[in-house]
Design an enzyme around this catalytic site. Sequence first.
Site, short mmCIF file in Angstrom:
data_model
loop_
_atom_site.label_atom_id
_atom_site.label_comp_id
_atom_site.label_asym_id
_atom_site.label_seq_id
_atom_site.Cartn_x
_atom_site.Cartn_y
_atom_site.Cartn_z
N THR A 18 14.77 -1.96 -33.29
CA THR A 18 13.55 -1.15 -33.36
C THR A 18 12.37 -2.08 -33.62
O THR A 18 12.55 -3.17 -34.17
CB THR A 18 13.63 -0.10 -34.49
OG1 THR A 18 12.40 0.61 -34.57
CG2 THR A 18 13.91 -0.72 -35.85
N ASN A 20 9.64 -0.41 -34.95
CA ASN A 20 8.92 0.47 -35.88
C ASN A 20 8.91 -0.17 -37.27
O ASN A 20 9.96 -0.35 -37.89
CB ASN A 20 9.65 1.82 -35.87
CG ASN A 20 9.02 2.82 -36.82
OD1 ASN A 20 8.76 2.52 -37.99
ND2 ASN A 20 8.80 4.02 -36.32
N ASP A 80 18.40 7.14 -33.61
CA ASP A 80 17.69 8.08 -32.77
C ASP A 80 17.63 9.39 -33.53
O ASP A 80 18.60 9.76 -34.20
CB ASP A 80 18.38 8.28 -31.42
CG ASP A 80 17.41 8.87 -30.41
OD1 ASP A 80 16.33 8.28 -30.20
OD2 ASP A 80 17.69 9.94 -29.84
N PHE A 161 4.88 12.99 -40.47
CA PHE A 161 4.56 12.78 -39.06
C PHE A 161 5.34 13.79 -38.22
O PHE A 161 6.11 14.59 -38.76
CB PHE A 161 4.91 11.34 -38.64
CG PHE A 161 6.41 11.09 -38.58
CD1 PHE A 161 7.15 10.89 -39.73
CD2 PHE A 161 7.08 11.08 -37.35
CE1 PHE A 161 8.53 10.69 -39.68
CE2 PHE A 161 8.46 10.87 -37.29
CZ PHE A 161 9.18 10.67 -38.45
N GLY A 162 5.18 13.69 -36.90
CA GLY A 162 5.97 14.50 -35.98
C GLY A 162 5.88 16.00 -36.30
O GLY A 162 4.80 16.55 -36.50
N ASP A 164 6.78 17.57 -38.92
CA ASP A 164 6.81 17.89 -40.37
C ASP A 164 6.01 19.14 -40.76
O ASP A 164 6.47 19.92 -41.58
CB ASP A 164 6.33 16.69 -41.19
CG ASP A 164 7.40 15.60 -41.32
OD1 ASP A 164 8.55 15.86 -40.93
OD2 ASP A 164 7.08 14.50 -41.80
N ARG A 190 17.04 11.63 -42.12
CA ARG A 190 17.02 10.15 -42.18
C ARG A 190 17.45 9.67 -43.55
O ARG A 190 18.24 8.74 -43.68
CB ARG A 190 15.62 9.63 -41.82
CG ARG A 190 15.59 8.15 -41.48
CD ARG A 190 14.28 7.71 -40.86
NE ARG A 190 14.04 8.36 -39.59
CZ ARG A 190 13.22 9.39 -39.41
NH1 ARG A 190 12.52 9.87 -40.41
NH2 ARG A 190 13.09 9.95 -38.23
P1 IMP Z 1 12.49 8.55 -33.05
O1 IMP Z 1 13.93 8.67 -33.38
O2 IMP Z 1 11.76 7.68 -34.01
O3 IMP Z 1 12.28 8.17 -31.62
O4 IMP Z 1 11.85 10.00 -33.23
C1 IMP Z 1 11.87 10.96 -32.22
C2 IMP Z 1 10.91 12.09 -32.50
O5 IMP Z 1 11.56 13.09 -33.30
C3 IMP Z 1 9.66 11.72 -33.27
O6 IMP Z 1 8.65 11.26 -32.42
C4 IMP Z 1 9.29 13.05 -33.91
O7 IMP Z 1 8.60 13.86 -32.99
C5 IMP Z 1 10.63 13.68 -34.18
N1 IMP Z 1 11.08 13.35 -35.55
C6 IMP Z 1 12.12 12.56 -35.92
N2 IMP Z 1 12.24 12.51 -37.26
C7 IMP Z 1 11.23 13.26 -37.75
C8 IMP Z 1 10.80 13.59 -39.08
O8 IMP Z 1 11.34 13.15 -40.10
N3 IMP Z 1 9.72 14.40 -39.16
C9 IMP Z 1 9.09 14.91 -38.08
N4 IMP Z 1 9.43 14.64 -36.83
C10 IMP Z 1 10.50 13.82 -36.66
#
Ligand code: IMP
Length: 217
Positions: A18, A20, A80, A161-162, A164, A190
């Site tokens: 990653t 990130n 993921d 984020f996302g 939430d 997570r």
């Molecule tokens: P990635 O696994 O980092 O690619 O996350 C994929 C997508 O899932 C993110 O862009 C968010 O839209 C959503 N997502 C994953 N985990 C969270 C979280 O803890 N809070 C909110 N959205 C999440």
Amino acid sequence: MNGLGKSIELDRPLVLATRNRGKIAEFTELFKGSGIEVRTLDDFGPIPQVVEDGETFEDNAVIKARFTARVLGLPALADDSGLTVKAIGGEPGVFSARYAGEGAGDMENNLKLLERMKGIEERNAAFICILAIAVPRGPALIYEGICEGVISTELMGSNGFGYDPLFYYPPLQKTFAQMTRGEKNQVSHRGKVMQELRGELDKVCIWLRQRLSEEPF
Ligand code: IMP
């Protein structure tokens, strides 16, 4: 030293697949003192971008971990995650990050989800996080963390984020966006998968040593 109270060292680093910064910080902390030294993709020259075209979170985590392990010839860890809502067939699922289209932001994705859920009473949902640990060849090790909640009818809170602001967690009577980072980490998909992996680092180390000793390097 690890959880077994004895030192099980790995003779090569584990690569975090990653870029990130937040994830790198969390994983680095997790492996501290475990006998497993971690590296990130930034420690290597440019490597091709993998296509995440799996149908499940597990597929995509394995694709990322295995691709990185093969390209670099080192064990690799990838994650993921995303949101799945039962009443709309598991959407947004593996499309969580780009639900409202390629390049869409969090707000657009949230608004699309609200629109899709309009008039739907059954609003159960789950966040899922999969961690995959792979070696260049052979099977991967999989860990899964799940957090169940409900999709609220309006955006609430400004942390995180996302999705939430839409993910309401009944036991704490708050959305993830109304929680502090510490509160969210205690219950989130997570947070849970990290806690599980932390409890099993000694086993991971033994598994990696075993798999790597069978690899024709
Ligand atoms: P990635 O696994 O980092 O690619 O996350 C994929 C997508 O899932 C993110 O862009 C968010 O839209 C959503 N997502 C994953 N985990 C969270 C979280 O803890 N809070 C909110 N959205 C999440």
